[in-house]
Design an enzyme around this catalytic site. Structure first.
Site, PDB file in Angstrom:
ATOM      1  N   SER A  39       0.827  -1.201   0.000  1.00 18.90           N
ATOM      2  CA  SER A  39       0.000   0.000   0.000  1.00 18.90           C
ATOM      3  C   SER A  39       0.871   1.264   0.000  1.00 18.90           C
ATOM      4  CB  SER A  39      -0.950  -0.056   1.205  1.00 18.90           C
ATOM      5  OG  SER A  39      -2.031   0.822   1.058  1.00 18.90           O
ATOM      6  N   ASP A 160      -5.802  -4.182  -1.876  1.00 11.62           N
ATOM      7  CA  ASP A 160      -4.766  -3.676  -0.982  1.00 11.62           C
ATOM      8  C   ASP A 160      -3.930  -4.787  -0.344  1.00 11.62           C
ATOM      9  OD1 ASP A 160      -3.763  -2.680   1.764  1.00 11.62           O
ATOM     10  OD2 ASP A 160      -4.409  -0.830   0.797  1.00 11.62           O
TER      11      ASP A 160
END
Length: 285
Positions: A39, A160
């Site tokens: 991320s 993610d």
């Protein structure tokens, strides 16, 4: 430092803390042979590997008030709270040019963590295996559940990286880097709570039951990982840099003053820990 890895946690806008740490590292010409991030950690790693001091800070603070960067408007128009075209095209290719050449020529191994929506497991990509779609993979690693669409890469459907492996220290160790510098974006006392959006998640991702399990159990895995990192730290197998104080910065923070303060905290924490870290590195070698 051939056996030392660098592990970068995500955290949305809290990643500006990591930007401060890495800018200090770059000023000291301190580059590790292995970097893994998820991320926001992967986003910061890219500018670190391309040796662009200050770039991540500028992107996260200079453009935070621009609705094309982070806004509900983007969520309506692009189904992503972070503007996809703005963040992954206009910024790196026009406004704050990314040094692709330095990045590609770097001898550092760079691993990006994502979450496979079908299996619910972590899926990792290595820089040298995905030169042509590196920004797409970083985008996948940064695609927050409920706030961004899934990203399709070849036959994979991704979200993610922090969902399946928030702090990928075990992956670094599996890759042969048994001692690691770990940069966290939460203070030492923090522990994650169960998500408040379980009902919405079950509806939104009903076609992906294993992904639902991963999201709902994330807090347990995350907290176990924090405990594991503390044990590594106590046994001198890891050196951890984490916020020395809690500045109460949200994952989707839009206050530039708060972000600037968090960046400065990262820079100062790195500076204050530098000599101790260098001694640890020398001892580890």
């Amino acid at each position: 430092m051939k056996d030392i890895g660098l592990v970068l946690e995500g955290g949305g806008m809290r990643g500006v803390y990591t930007a401060g740490v890495l800018d200090f590292f770059m000023e000291k010409d301190l580059y590790f042979p292995y970097v893994i991030g998820v991320s926001a950690g992967a986003c910061n790693a890219a500018s670190y590997i391309s040796k662009q001091t200050g770039r991540s800070k500028k992107i996260n603070i200079k453009y935070i008030k621009n609705p094309r960067y982070l806004s509900l408007r983007n969520l309506i128009l692009e189904k992503s709270i972070f503007g996809i075209k703005f963040v992954y095209d206009e910024l790196p290719n026009k406004l704050e040019p990314f040094d692709y050449k330095t990045f590609e020529n770097s001898q550092q191994k760079f691993v990006i963590g994502t979450t496979d929506c079908i299996t619910g497991e972590a899926l990792y990509f290595e820089k040298n295996d995905c030169r042509d779609n590196i920004l797409q993979i970083i985008r996948a690693s940064s695609s927050l559940p409920l706030l961004a669409p899934m990203v399709k890469i070849e036959d994979k459907i991704l979200l993610d990286g922090g969902l399946a492996d928030s702090i990928p220290v075990k992956k670094a160790m599996e890759d042969g880097y048994l001692k690691n510098i770990i940069i966290l974006t939460r203070n030492k006392e923090y522990r994650k709570e169960p998500t408040k959006f379980s009902g919405i998640i079950k509806i939104k991702y009903k076609k992906y039951p294993k992904l639902i399990d991963t999201i709902l159990n994330r807090y347990k895995v995350y907290n176990k990982t924090l405990d594991y990192i503390i044990s590594l730290e106590e046994n001198e197998q890891a050196f951890v840099i984490r916020p020395a104080s809690d500045l109460k910065v949200d994952r989707l923070e839009k206050n530039p003053e708060k972000l600037a303060a968090l960046y400065q905290l990262g820079y100062e924490d790195a500076k204050n820990n530098y000599n101790k870290m260098i001694n640890w590195i020398q001892k580890s070698n």
